[in-house]
Write an enzyme that holds these catalytic residues in place. Structure first.
Site, PDB file in Angstrom:
ATOM      1  CG  PHE A 118      -2.046  -0.985   1.223  1.00 38.06           C
ATOM      2  CD1 PHE A 118      -2.313  -1.791   0.127  1.00 38.06           C
ATOM      3  CD2 PHE A 118      -2.830  -1.156   2.360  1.00 38.06           C
ATOM      4  CE1 PHE A 118      -3.331  -2.740   0.155  1.00 38.06           C
ATOM      5  CE2 PHE A 118      -3.847  -2.100   2.400  1.00 38.06           C
ATOM      6  CZ  PHE A 118      -4.089  -2.894   1.306  1.00 38.06           C
ATOM      7  CB  SER A 179      -3.490  -6.283   0.629  1.00 34.13           C
ATOM      8  OG  SER A 179      -2.080  -6.269   0.497  1.00 34.13           O
ATOM      9  CG  ASN A 181       1.903  -7.673  -0.196  1.00 26.26           C
ATOM     10  OD1 ASN A 181       2.523  -8.700   0.059  1.00 26.26           O
ATOM     11  ND2 ASN A 181       1.405  -7.409  -1.384  1.00 26.26           N
ATOM     12  CB  THR A 182      -1.528  -4.575   4.992  1.00 34.11           C
ATOM     13  OG1 THR A 182      -1.184  -3.610   3.987  1.00 34.11           O
ATOM     14  CG2 THR A 182      -1.857  -3.857   6.288  1.00 34.11           C
TER      15      THR A 182
HETATM   16  C1  LIG Z   1       1.763  -4.773  -8.495  1.00 31.26           C
HETATM   17  C2  LIG Z   1       0.380  -5.048  -7.990  1.00 31.26           C
HETATM   18  C3  LIG Z   1      -0.166  -4.207  -7.034  1.00 31.26           C
HETATM   19  C4  LIG Z   1      -1.458  -4.461  -6.548  1.00 31.26           C
HETATM   20  N1  LIG Z   1      -2.002  -3.607  -5.632  1.00 31.26           N
HETATM   21  C5  LIG Z   1      -3.269  -3.806  -5.197  1.00 31.26           C
HETATM   22  C6  LIG Z   1      -3.872  -2.918  -4.280  1.00 31.26           C
HETATM   23  O1  LIG Z   1      -3.287  -1.909  -3.887  1.00 31.26           O
HETATM   24  N2  LIG Z   1      -5.136  -3.185  -3.864  1.00 31.26           N
HETATM   25  C7  LIG Z   1      -5.846  -4.266  -4.309  1.00 31.26           C
HETATM   26  O2  LIG Z   1      -7.003  -4.458  -3.907  1.00 31.26           O
HETATM   27  N3  LIG Z   1      -5.304  -5.140  -5.200  1.00 31.26           N
HETATM   28  C8  LIG Z   1      -4.040  -4.924  -5.644  1.00 31.26           C
HETATM   29  N4  LIG Z   1      -3.499  -5.794  -6.548  1.00 31.26           N
HETATM   30  C9  LIG Z   1      -4.274  -6.981  -6.971  1.00 31.26           C
HETATM   31  C10 LIG Z   1      -5.026  -6.748  -8.280  1.00 31.26           C
HETATM   32  O3  LIG Z   1      -5.975  -5.737  -8.149  1.00 31.26           O
HETATM   33  C11 LIG Z   1      -5.740  -8.046  -8.724  1.00 31.26           C
HETATM   34  O4  LIG Z   1      -6.720  -8.383  -7.767  1.00 31.26           O
HETATM   35  C12 LIG Z   1      -4.767  -9.224  -8.866  1.00 31.26           C
HETATM   36  O5  LIG Z   1      -3.548  -8.802  -9.415  1.00 31.26           O
HETATM   37  C13 LIG Z   1      -5.330 -10.341  -9.741  1.00 31.26           C
HETATM   38  O6  LIG Z   1      -5.598  -9.865 -11.058  1.00 31.26           O
HETATM   39  P1  LIG Z   1      -4.568 -10.085 -12.300  1.00 31.26           P
HETATM   40  O7  LIG Z   1      -4.195 -11.540 -12.291  1.00 31.26           O
HETATM   41  O8  LIG Z   1      -5.367  -9.666 -13.507  1.00 31.26           O
HETATM   42  O9  LIG Z   1      -3.419  -9.202 -12.039  1.00 31.26           O
HETATM   43  C14 LIG Z   1      -2.205  -5.562  -7.039  1.00 31.26           C
HETATM   44  C15 LIG Z   1      -1.639  -6.392  -8.016  1.00 31.26           C
HETATM   45  C16 LIG Z   1      -0.374  -6.139  -8.501  1.00 31.26           C
HETATM   46  C17 LIG Z   1       0.213  -7.045  -9.558  1.00 31.26           C
END
Ligand SMILES: Cc1cc2nc3c(=O)[nH]c(=O)nc-3n(C[C@H](O)[C@H](O)[C@H](O)COP(=O)(O)O)c2cc1C
Length: 340
Positions: A118, A179, A181-182
């Site tokens: 975040f 997340s 990561n928190t």
């Molecule tokens: C670099 C990165 C940062 C992300 N940051 C957030 C975030 O701040 N909040 C959140 O709800 N999801 C975050 N996600 C998750 C994405 O919104 C999504 O749920 C997840 O990547 C799965 O979708 P995808 O396979 O199309 O990437 C992040 C994903 C990536 C790759």
């Protein structure tokens, strides 16, 4: 145009550190938008709009949270054809996120591991950016979280703070419970804690709806790392608590699908193609339990039109992408929006 350029640009971007490539890509998009380059992209409607929760989505494809954490690239990203853009996760106070490196490409499997944590400029900055977005004609979701140093016992105060400030500029709010990561955040997915949080946020939603004469739907975003009993309990909580919408799913802690790949063992959440199956299983399980009473945004591992159609077959009404934008390029957005 962009679709044609990306295959040439990709090897150059992939030679850079992933986070630098991300920052550069976003800056280039903003510049291209400012000097009118993106005006060359056609503005024709890409598909029939979709009505959901009183909102009119121009098409079914959205940008998932985390790419535009501060909401300062909405107009440029909008030109790629998204029907909706989810900005954030944003926290009440700005915070730097985890130490770098914190973003890793798993190229053979078109996946990413991230432990960004975040990193964001705080809710006040984000609201300022969102209110200055001009040309984007789709919908804007604001994804809210808690600061790293806020304990779960007072997490609700962080969500309320973001909710009140984001209310007047958001088309929907996404409460991030998932997340990885928190530290501790995912514990809010435990049924009792989740029910308490939902009740308080729904109460605030009513207060804000009355005082502003405008209702903003509340979505909860959940993890793919939930087992069937947890999914059953949570679905009950969501139905009883009157949740408006669900976002399934965030990244996974599971590395089975990428075992042996370089960076597979980095701490963080895995996204991209190897997430598709697991994310679809959780999506289908929630769709079964909710039987259409709560609409679902399907996200996780979509990198083709067939994957996006599969999300709809599993029970999603809308689809979001993130990781495939990096591997397949921005042309994918129009292809999916037109095809669904
Ligand atoms: C670099 C990165 C940062 C992300 N940051 C957030 C975030 O701040 N909040 C959140 O709800 N999801 C975050 N996600 C998750 C994405 O919104 C999504 O749920 C997840 O990547 C799965 O979708 P995808 O396979 O199309 O990437 C992040 C994903 C990536 C790759």
């Amino acid at each position: 145009m962009l679709a044609a350029l990306y295959p040439g640009l990709r090897p150059l971007l992939f030679r850079l550190d992933p986070e630098r490539a991300h920052d550069l890509g976003m800056a280039a998009l903003r510049l291209a938008e400012r000097i009118g380059l993106l005006d060359l992209l056609e503005h024709r409607e890409l598909s029939k709009p979709v009505e959901l929760l009183g909102l009119r989505f121009p098409n079914r494809i959205g940008l998932a949270a985390g790419l535009d954490k501060n909401g300062n690239t909405i107009d440029a990203l909008g030109r790629l054809g998204f029907g909706f853009i989810e900005v954030g996760t944003v926290t009440p106070r700005p915070q730097p996120g985890n130490p770098k490196p914190r973003l890793f490409r798993l190229r053979e499997t078109e996946a990413i591991v991230n432990r960004m944590g975040f990193n964001n400029d705080g809710i006040d900055a984000l609201v300022g950016h969102v209110s200055r977005a001009r040309s984007f004609r789709g919908l804007i979701g604001i994804n809210i979280g808690r600061n790293k140093d806020t304990p779960n016992e007072s997490a609700v105060e962080d969500y309320l703070d973001c909710m009140r400030k984001a209310w007047r500029v958001a088309d929907y709010l996404a409460v991030n419970l998932s997340s990885p990561n928190t530290p501790g955040l995912r514990e809010l997915q435990q049924a009792e804690a989740c029910a308490r949080l939902l009740a308080r946020l729904k109460q605030e939603q009513e207060i804000l709806t009355r005082s502003t004469s405008r209702r903003v739907p509340l979505f909860f975003k959940i993890a793919p790392d939930l087992d069937p009993p947890q999914i059953g309990e949570l679905a009950r909580v969501f139905l009883d608590g009157g949740l408006d919408g669900l976002i399934a799913t965030n990244t996974t802690l599971d590395r089975k699908a990428v075992a042996g790949s370089r960076h597979a063992e980095e701490t963080g959440g895995l996204s991209g193609r190897p997430l598709l199956r697991k994310s679809n299983e959780v999506l289908s399980a929630f769709a079964d339990q909710l039987s259409g009473r709560i609409p679902i945004i399907g996200v996780g591992g979509v990198s083709s039109l067939e994957d996006a159609r599969e999300k709809l077959r599993c029970g999603a009404s809308l689809v979001q992408i993130y990781t495939s934008l990096i591997y397949r390029g921005p042309g994918l957005v129009r292809e999916l929006a037109r095809g669904l």
